[in-house]
Motif scaffolding. Structure first.
Motif, PDB file in Angstrom:
ATOM      1  N   THR A 174       7.801  14.223 -11.684  1.00 37.44           N
ATOM      2  CA  THR A 174       9.279  14.307 -11.415  1.00 37.44           C
ATOM      3  C   THR A 174      10.171  15.394 -11.867  1.00 37.44           C
ATOM      4  O   THR A 174      11.515  15.603 -11.341  1.00 37.44           O
ATOM      5  CB  THR A 174      10.194  13.083 -11.851  1.00 37.44           C
ATOM      6  OG1 THR A 174       9.410  12.552 -12.921  1.00 37.44           O
ATOM      7  CG2 THR A 174      10.134  11.967 -11.103  1.00 37.44           C
ATOM      8  N   ARG A 230       8.232  23.410  -6.468  1.00 39.08           N
ATOM      9  CA  ARG A 230       7.632  22.244  -5.721  1.00 39.08           C
ATOM     10  C   ARG A 230       7.086  22.524  -4.381  1.00 39.08           C
ATOM     11  O   ARG A 230       7.410  23.374  -3.555  1.00 39.08           O
ATOM     12  CB  ARG A 230       8.757  21.199  -5.342  1.00 39.08           C
ATOM     13  CG  ARG A 230       9.119  20.362  -6.670  1.00 39.08           C
ATOM     14  CD  ARG A 230      10.099  19.196  -6.444  1.00 39.08           C
ATOM     15  NE  ARG A 230      10.491  18.751  -7.909  1.00 39.08           N
ATOM     16  CZ  ARG A 230      11.164  17.452  -7.934  1.00 39.08           C
ATOM     17  NH1 ARG A 230      11.007  16.450  -6.876  1.00 39.08           N
ATOM     18  NH2 ARG A 230      11.507  16.889  -9.081  1.00 39.08           N
ATOM     19  N   ASP A 269       6.856  19.652  -1.670  1.00 43.70           N
ATOM     20  CA  ASP A 269       7.185  18.279  -1.684  1.00 43.70           C
ATOM     21  C   ASP A 269       6.887  17.789  -0.425  1.00 43.70           C
ATOM     22  O   ASP A 269       7.530  18.167   0.665  1.00 43.70           O
ATOM     23  CB  ASP A 269       8.461  18.030  -2.017  1.00 43.70           C
ATOM     24  CG  ASP A 269       9.148  16.674  -2.076  1.00 43.70           C
ATOM     25  OD1 ASP A 269       8.840  15.925  -1.122  1.00 43.70           O
ATOM     26  OD2 ASP A 269       9.634  16.417  -3.212  1.00 43.70           O
ATOM     27  N   PRO A 327       6.920  14.687   1.382  1.00 39.78           N
ATOM     28  CA  PRO A 327       8.041  13.782   1.875  1.00 39.78           C
ATOM     29  C   PRO A 327       9.036  14.736   2.419  1.00 39.78           C
ATOM     30  O   PRO A 327       9.601  14.386   3.481  1.00 39.78           O
ATOM     31  CB  PRO A 327       8.268  12.772   0.878  1.00 39.78           C
ATOM     32  CG  PRO A 327       7.264  12.782  -0.159  1.00 39.78           C
ATOM     33  CD  PRO A 327       6.682  14.231   0.041  1.00 39.78           C
ATOM     34  N   MET A 364       7.158   5.788  -8.331  1.00 37.67           N
ATOM     35  CA  MET A 364       8.493   6.124  -8.390  1.00 37.67           C
ATOM     36  C   MET A 364       8.478   7.787  -9.171  1.00 37.67           C
ATOM     37  O   MET A 364       9.700   8.371  -9.017  1.00 37.67           O
ATOM     38  CB  MET A 364       9.341   5.327  -8.946  1.00 37.67           C
ATOM     39  CG  MET A 364      10.795   5.762  -9.210  1.00 37.67           C
ATOM     40  SD  MET A 364      11.817   4.223  -9.514  1.00 37.67           S
ATOM     41  CE  MET A 364      10.982   3.829 -11.209  1.00 37.67           C
ATOM     42  N   ALA A 392       6.391  10.498  -9.374  1.00 35.43           N
ATOM     43  CA  ALA A 392       5.636  11.521  -8.873  1.00 35.43           C
ATOM     44  C   ALA A 392       6.143  12.142  -7.825  1.00 35.43           C
ATOM     45  O   ALA A 392       6.411  11.491  -6.722  1.00 35.43           O
ATOM     46  CB  ALA A 392       4.286  11.350  -8.876  1.00 35.43           C
ATOM     47  N   VAL A 393       6.104  13.335  -7.821  1.00 38.68           N
ATOM     48  CA  VAL A 393       6.573  13.958  -6.436  1.00 38.68           C
ATOM     49  C   VAL A 393       5.043  13.888  -5.495  1.00 38.68           C
ATOM     50  O   VAL A 393       4.112  14.043  -5.943  1.00 38.68           O
ATOM     51  CB  VAL A 393       6.675  15.822  -6.396  1.00 38.68           C
ATOM     52  CG1 VAL A 393       6.880  16.375  -5.113  1.00 38.68           C
ATOM     53  CG2 VAL A 393       7.940  15.792  -7.403  1.00 38.68           C
ATOM     54  N   GLY A 436       7.749  -0.888 -12.242  1.00 40.99           N
ATOM     55  CA  GLY A 436       8.981  -0.561 -12.077  1.00 40.99           C
ATOM     56  C   GLY A 436      10.268  -0.168 -12.911  1.00 40.99           C
ATOM     57  O   GLY A 436      11.166   0.140 -12.757  1.00 40.99           O
ATOM     58  N   ARG A 452      17.673   5.327 -11.983  1.00 40.93           N
ATOM     59  CA  ARG A 452      16.400   5.291 -11.119  1.00 40.93           C
ATOM     60  C   ARG A 452      16.784   4.085 -10.027  1.00 40.93           C
ATOM     61  O   ARG A 452      17.407   2.893 -10.550  1.00 40.93           O
ATOM     62  CB  ARG A 452      15.171   4.885 -11.770  1.00 40.93           C
ATOM     63  CG  ARG A 452      14.578   6.068 -12.417  1.00 40.93           C
ATOM     64  CD  ARG A 452      13.395   5.833 -13.235  1.00 40.93           C
ATOM     65  NE  ARG A 452      12.595   7.097 -13.617  1.00 40.93           N
ATOM     66  CZ  ARG A 452      11.752   7.225 -14.573  1.00 40.93           C
ATOM     67  NH1 ARG A 452      11.338   6.016 -15.336  1.00 40.93           N
ATOM     68  NH2 ARG A 452      11.213   8.333 -15.093  1.00 40.93           N
ATOM     69  N   PRO A 495      14.260   1.987  -7.969  1.00 40.27           N
ATOM     70  CA  PRO A 495      12.710   1.798  -7.458  1.00 40.27           C
ATOM     71  C   PRO A 495      12.640   1.340  -5.963  1.00 40.27           C
ATOM     72  O   PRO A 495      11.624   1.524  -5.728  1.00 40.27           O
ATOM     73  CB  PRO A 495      12.164   0.778  -8.407  1.00 40.27           C
ATOM     74  CG  PRO A 495      13.149   0.149  -9.029  1.00 40.27           C
ATOM     75  CD  PRO A 495      14.541   1.152  -9.155  1.00 40.27           C
ATOM     76  N   VAL A 536      15.820  16.022  -8.537  1.00 37.10           N
ATOM     77  CA  VAL A 536      15.851  14.612  -7.614  1.00 37.10           C
ATOM     78  C   VAL A 536      14.298  14.341  -7.004  1.00 37.10           C
ATOM     79  O   VAL A 536      13.646  15.394  -6.815  1.00 37.10           O
ATOM     80  CB  VAL A 536      16.565  14.992  -6.322  1.00 37.10           C
ATOM     81  CG1 VAL A 536      16.436  13.942  -5.374  1.00 37.10           C
ATOM     82  CG2 VAL A 536      18.164  15.063  -6.663  1.00 37.10           C
ATOM     83  N   THR A 537      13.834  13.226  -7.298  1.00 39.29           N
ATOM     84  CA  THR A 537      12.469  12.975  -6.894  1.00 39.29           C
ATOM     85  C   THR A 537      12.506  11.675  -6.132  1.00 39.29           C
ATOM     86  O   THR A 537      12.853  10.547  -6.673  1.00 39.29           O
ATOM     87  CB  THR A 537      11.481  12.639  -7.845  1.00 39.29           C
ATOM     88  OG1 THR A 537      11.396  13.889  -8.641  1.00 39.29           O
ATOM     89  CG2 THR A 537      10.136  12.522  -7.494  1.00 39.29           C
ATOM     90  N   ILE A 538      11.910  11.707  -5.045  1.00 39.29           N
ATOM     91  CA  ILE A 538      11.661  10.550  -3.778  1.00 39.29           C
ATOM     92  C   ILE A 538      10.286  10.418  -3.833  1.00 39.29           C
ATOM     93  O   ILE A 538       9.569  11.126  -3.125  1.00 39.29           O
ATOM     94  CB  ILE A 538      12.384  10.939  -2.632  1.00 39.29           C
ATOM     95  CG1 ILE A 538      13.941  10.984  -3.063  1.00 39.29           C
ATOM     96  CG2 ILE A 538      11.870   9.696  -1.486  1.00 39.29           C
ATOM     97  CD1 ILE A 538      14.585  11.459  -1.658  1.00 39.29           C
ATOM     98  N   SER A 584      11.933   5.057  -3.307  1.00 36.79           N
ATOM     99  CA  SER A 584      12.436   5.244  -4.595  1.00 36.79           C
ATOM    100  C   SER A 584      13.103   6.712  -4.993  1.00 36.79           C
ATOM    101  O   SER A 584      12.987   7.611  -4.112  1.00 36.79           O
ATOM    102  CB  SER A 584      10.946   5.150  -5.378  1.00 36.79           C
ATOM    103  OG  SER A 584      10.305   6.133  -5.175  1.00 36.79           O
ATOM    104  N   ASP A 604      14.515   8.976  -8.287  1.00 34.29           N
ATOM    105  CA  ASP A 604      14.688   9.208  -9.470  1.00 34.29           C
ATOM    106  C   ASP A 604      15.665  10.509  -9.789  1.00 34.29           C
ATOM    107  O   ASP A 604      15.373  11.620  -9.291  1.00 34.29           O
ATOM    108  CB  ASP A 604      13.217   9.613 -10.408  1.00 34.29           C
ATOM    109  CG  ASP A 604      13.397  10.099 -11.715  1.00 34.29           C
ATOM    110  OD1 ASP A 604      12.788   9.280 -12.666  1.00 34.29           O
ATOM    111  OD2 ASP A 604      13.787  11.216 -11.931  1.00 34.29           O
ATOM    112  N   ARG A 632      17.705  13.149 -12.444  1.00 35.70           N
ATOM    113  CA  ARG A 632      17.390  13.182 -14.152  1.00 35.70           C
ATOM    114  C   ARG A 632      18.462  14.277 -14.211  1.00 35.70           C
ATOM    115  O   ARG A 632      18.694  15.427 -13.233  1.00 35.70           O
ATOM    116  CB  ARG A 632      16.066  13.229 -14.510  1.00 35.70           C
ATOM    117  CG  ARG A 632      15.266  14.575 -13.685  1.00 35.70           C
ATOM    118  CD  ARG A 632      13.773  14.354 -14.344  1.00 35.70           C
ATOM    119  NE  ARG A 632      13.542  13.173 -14.106  1.00 35.70           N
ATOM    120  CZ  ARG A 632      12.389  12.426 -15.006  1.00 35.70           C
ATOM    121  NH1 ARG A 632      11.740  13.278 -15.785  1.00 35.70           N
ATOM    122  NH2 ARG A 632      11.930  11.503 -14.686  1.00 35.70           N
TER     123      ARG A 632
END
Lengths: 418, 418
Positions: A235, A242, A244, A246, A286, A288-289, B135, B222, B224, B272-274, B296, B298, B300
Motif C-alpha cells: 500500500t 505501481r 496496479d 485493478p 486491503m 496490498a496493491v 480487517g 481505512r 475495509p 490510495v490503495t484499493i 476496500s 486504504d 494514507r
C-alpha cells in the motif's frame, strides 16, 4: 371457437406452466435453472408432459434438445417455435421459459379453435442458452444447426464441474455424435423458426405496448476471461512505481463505456457489459496493491460491420490502457455470434397478424441475443416477438404479466393459422 | 571484540532465523504466516527459543505478544525493540519478521562485544500487525498500549473463522483481561520503542543506501468493506436505464487516484490503495450487469490535518459518483491510525550511530504504517530504521539482502551501546 377466444382459454394452462418452471427454479430471491442440471432437466420434463397432453410427439436429439412435434400429415418443411428453459444464477423466471411456454400455448389455442396445422409445427426447448454455465451460450441451437466450436465439449460446467460432453450425455444426449461436428438437422429442411422472448429492457413499458415485432437481434463478441497482470505491491508504494491491475481494469472499463456513448451519440446502437470485474479472491487484501485483475466483456451491436469496427477499437483501447498503466492485458478466449436480422416476410406476417388480432405490436431492435441468431446464421427464416417486461432480464425481478404473454401467443397463433 | 565485528559475527544467527521463519511460512510462491494461527505461532516459538539461547527471559502478555527481556539490573524504563511475525496471504518473508530478528541480532551483538545493557532491553514479537486477518491491523500493539476498538474481539479471522477473542485465547492470551480495555503496559513506564522494518518501496534502491532513518510513518483511514448497490440487469439494457455497480466502482477508484496525483503535485505525500475490488463472486455472470460491487480502501498521509482533509474529500467524491451513476455507495466500517512522527532525539541518535559505524543512512518518510504508530500515539519516544528492499512489500518477491539487515543491526546496536 374463435381463435382469440381459444387463445384466452389457454391462460390457465400457460399460468400453470409458468408457475411450474418457477417452482422448479426457486432460488430466492431469484430463479436458477442450471443447464444440463436439475433445474433445466425438470423444466424440460414439465414441458414434455404438457406437450404429450396435447398429443405432440416428444423426442430428444444428440444435444438433449426437446422437440414436441404436431404432425400435419403434409411433407412441407416444419415451423419451429423455440426458446430455452435454463436461466442464469439468480435470474428471473421468464427469460427463455416464456418462449417455450408460448409455443405450447399457441398449439393448444390452435387445437381449441379446431385449426389443423398447415405444416408440421415443432415446439423446441433448446439447451443451455445462457453462457454463464460454460462461458459459451446458445449451446442447444449450436448443436442443432452448426456444430460446436473447437474444444467446447471439454469446457466445464460452472456448478457441477462436469465437461459439456459429460453434461450432455448425463441428460440422454450423445456427445460422440456431436464430435462429428455436423448439424443435427439440415437447416434447408426447416421452414421457419419463431421465438417469443421477454424484452430485456423497459422500452415496451415506455411505449405502452404489450408486444413488439423484433427487427433484429444483436450479434456479439465476448471475452469471458480477460486477464490483467500488473505487480503485487505494498500500500505504501509511491504511484510512480505501481503496476496496479485493478486501476487498469477500471481504466479499461471506462474507456469502453466512453466508446459506447460516442457510438450511440452517432446513432450506432450497441452495448458494453462487464459482468465479472474483480481482483482474485484468493489473494484479497486491503493492504496490498493487486497485481492481478479479471473481467468478462460482452460487446453487442446490430450489424456485422459495426461489430468488426468495435472489436478493432477494443484491441486499440486495451493496448493503450496496458501501455499507460504498465500492465499486461490479455483478452484471451473469444466467442462471437453474428447479428440476426429477422426475415422480412415473417416480420410483415407477424405485424399483419397483430393488426388482425387488434394487438399493438410496434417494431423494435431486441436488446438481447437469442438462439434465433443461430437460425438466422444458418439461413432459416426467423421471426421473433418481444413481450413487455418491467424490470429487464437476467435478474430476480423480471416481471412479465401473463396477459402480455397471452397477447404474444395470440399474434403467434394467428400467424400460424394464416 | 569491536562492536562492528560483533555485529558481523551474528550474520549466521540472523540468516538462520530468516530461513527459519521462511520455512514456517512457505506458501509458494509467497509466504503466509497466519496471525494467531500455525504460521505466526511457530515463528513466535522459533524467536522465543533464540531469545532463551541468549539468556533472555520469555513472557507472554494477555494479547499473546512475546517479550524477551535482557535484564540490566537497573530501574530505568526499558527500551523495546519490536515488530511482528505475521504476514499477509502470499506475502514476503521480511515484512515484520526482519525487525524482530534485528532485535535478537542486536542483543546478540552487544553480548558478543561484552557490552552490558544500560537499561533493560526487550525484544517484542507483536501479534497480528497485518489487517488482512481481521480487517483490523496492529492488534498486538493496540492490546499492549491502548486497548482494542469496540467490537474488535468479535471480529472473525479470515481463515479460521474464529473470533479475535477465541484466537487470542487459543494462543495462550487472555481475552477476558482485554475486555477491560486498558493498556497491558503503562506507556509512561516505557523508555523507548525501536523498530527495524524493510522499506515497502524501492526508494533506498534508488538512493543506493542500505538503511534509512525514518522521519515519520503515515497515518491512515481505512474502509475495509465499501459497498456499491446499483441494479442487476441484462446485458442488452440501454445505457440510460443502467445502474451499473462495477462501473461506479471504476469511476470511484479513478476519482480517488486523480485526487492522489493532484495532492502529490502540490507536495502533499500520500497514497490510495484499493486492494479488494470486485463484483460479488456468488453471482458472477458474463451476461448480466451487476447491481453489486465491493471494494476496500486504504488512504494514507503523513499529517493528521492532511488525513482529515482527504477523508472529507473522499465523502464528497463518493457522493458525486453515487449521484452521477445512480447507485448507492456505503463507505461502511472505518478504522483509522494516526500518523507517527519519530522522536527527534532518537532520530538524531540513530543518525549519529550510523555515522560512527560508517553506514549511509539518509532520512526517509516510511511508505508503510507500523506498530510504531501506536507507540507514538501513546507518547512513547519512537525511532525506526528502514532497510533497503528491491521489490516492495506485501508480495511474494520482497527481496532484502542480509548484509543490509546487518547494517541496520549495526546502527541499532551502536545506538543502544551509546
Amino acid at each position: 371457437m374463435k381463435l382469440s377466444d381459444a387463445v384466452s382459454a389457454q391462460t390457465s394452462l400457460v399460468q400453470r406452466l409458468l408457475d411450474g418452471v418457477s417452482t422448479i427454479g426457486a432460488d430466492p430471491p431469484g430463479i436458477t435453472r442450471d443447464a444440463y442440471g436439475r433445474g433445466e432437466n425438470e423444466a424440460v420434463g414439465l414441458i414434455a408432459e404438457a406437450g404429450r397432453a396435447l398429443g405432440l410427439a416428444a423426442s430428444f436429439d444428440a444435444g438433449a434438445n426437446l422437440s414436441l412435434r404436431w404432425a400435419s400429415g403434409r411433407d412441407a418443411p416444419p415451423v419451429l417455435i423455440g426458446s430455452h428453459l435454463d436461466s442464469i444464477v439468480q435470474g428471473g423466471n421468464f427469460d427463455g421459459a416464456a418462449g417455450v411456454i408460448a409455443g405450447i400455448g399457441a398449439v393448444a389455442a390452435l387445437q381449441a379453435a379446431g385449426i389443423a396445422p398447415r405444416r408440421d409445427i415443432e415446439v423446441l426447448a433448446l439447451r443451455c442458452e445462457e453462457s454463464v454455465w460454460f462461458g459459451l451460450g446458445l449451446i442447444g441451437s449450436r448443436c442443432l444447426l452448426a456444430g460446436l466450436p473447437e474444444g467446447a465439449l471439454e469446457l466445464r460446467h460452472a456448478r457441477s464441474g462436469l465437461t459439456l460432453a459429460q453434461s450432455i450425455d448425463s441428460c440422454g444426449g450423445d456427445s460422440a455424435r456431436l464430435r462429428e461436428n455436423t448439424p443435427l438437422r439440415d437447416p434447408r429442411s426447416l421452414g421457419a423458426y419463431l421465438e417469443v422472448h421477454i424484452e430485456q429492457a423497459p422500452q415496451l413499458i415506455e411505449a405502452g405496448a404489450p408486444v413488439a415485432v423484433c427487427l433484429a437481434n444483436p450479434g456479439n463478441v465476448r471475452h469471458p476471461f480477460i486477464r490483467i497482470t500488473g505487480e503485487d505491491a505494498h500500500t505504501g508504494l509511491p504511484h510512480r512505481f505501481r503496476h496496479d491491475a485493478p486501476l487498469a481494469g477500471a481504466d479499461l472499463s471506462l474507456a469502453l463505456e466512453r466508446m459506447w456513448l460516442e457510438e450511440e451519440a452517432q446513432g450506432r446502437f450497441m452495448a458494453v457489459t462487464i459482468g465479472r470485474f474483480h481482483t482474485p479472491s484468493a489473494r484479497h487484501s486491503m493492504t496490498a496493491v493487486s497485481g492481478g485483475f479479471e473481467l468478462s466483456l460482452d460487446l453487442r451491436a446490430y450489424s456485422a460491420d459495426h461489430l468488426v469496427a468495435l472489436e478493432k477499437r477494443l484491441g486499440e483501447i486495451a493496448a493503450e490502457v496496458a501501455a499507460r498503466r504498465k500492465v499486461e492485458i490479455v483478452l484471451g478466449e473469444r466467442s462471437a455470434a453474428a447479428p440476426g436480422p429477422m426475415d422480412p416476410d415473417i416480420l410483415k406476417g407477424l405485424s399483419a397478424a397483430a393488426v388482425r388480432m387488434g394487438i399493438a405490436a410496434p417494431p423494435l431492435n431486441s436488446p438481447g441475443t437469442h438462439d434465433a441468431n443461430n437460425f438466422v446464421a444458418s439461413g432459416v427464416p426467423v421471426g421473433m416477438l418481444l413481450v413487455r417486461n418491467q424490470n429487464g432480464s437476467h435478474n430476480p425481478y423480471e416481471a412479465m404479466d401473463t396477459p402480455d404473454l397471452m397477447a404474444a401467443i395470440g399474434v403467434l397463433a394467428e400467424y400460424l393459422a394464416a
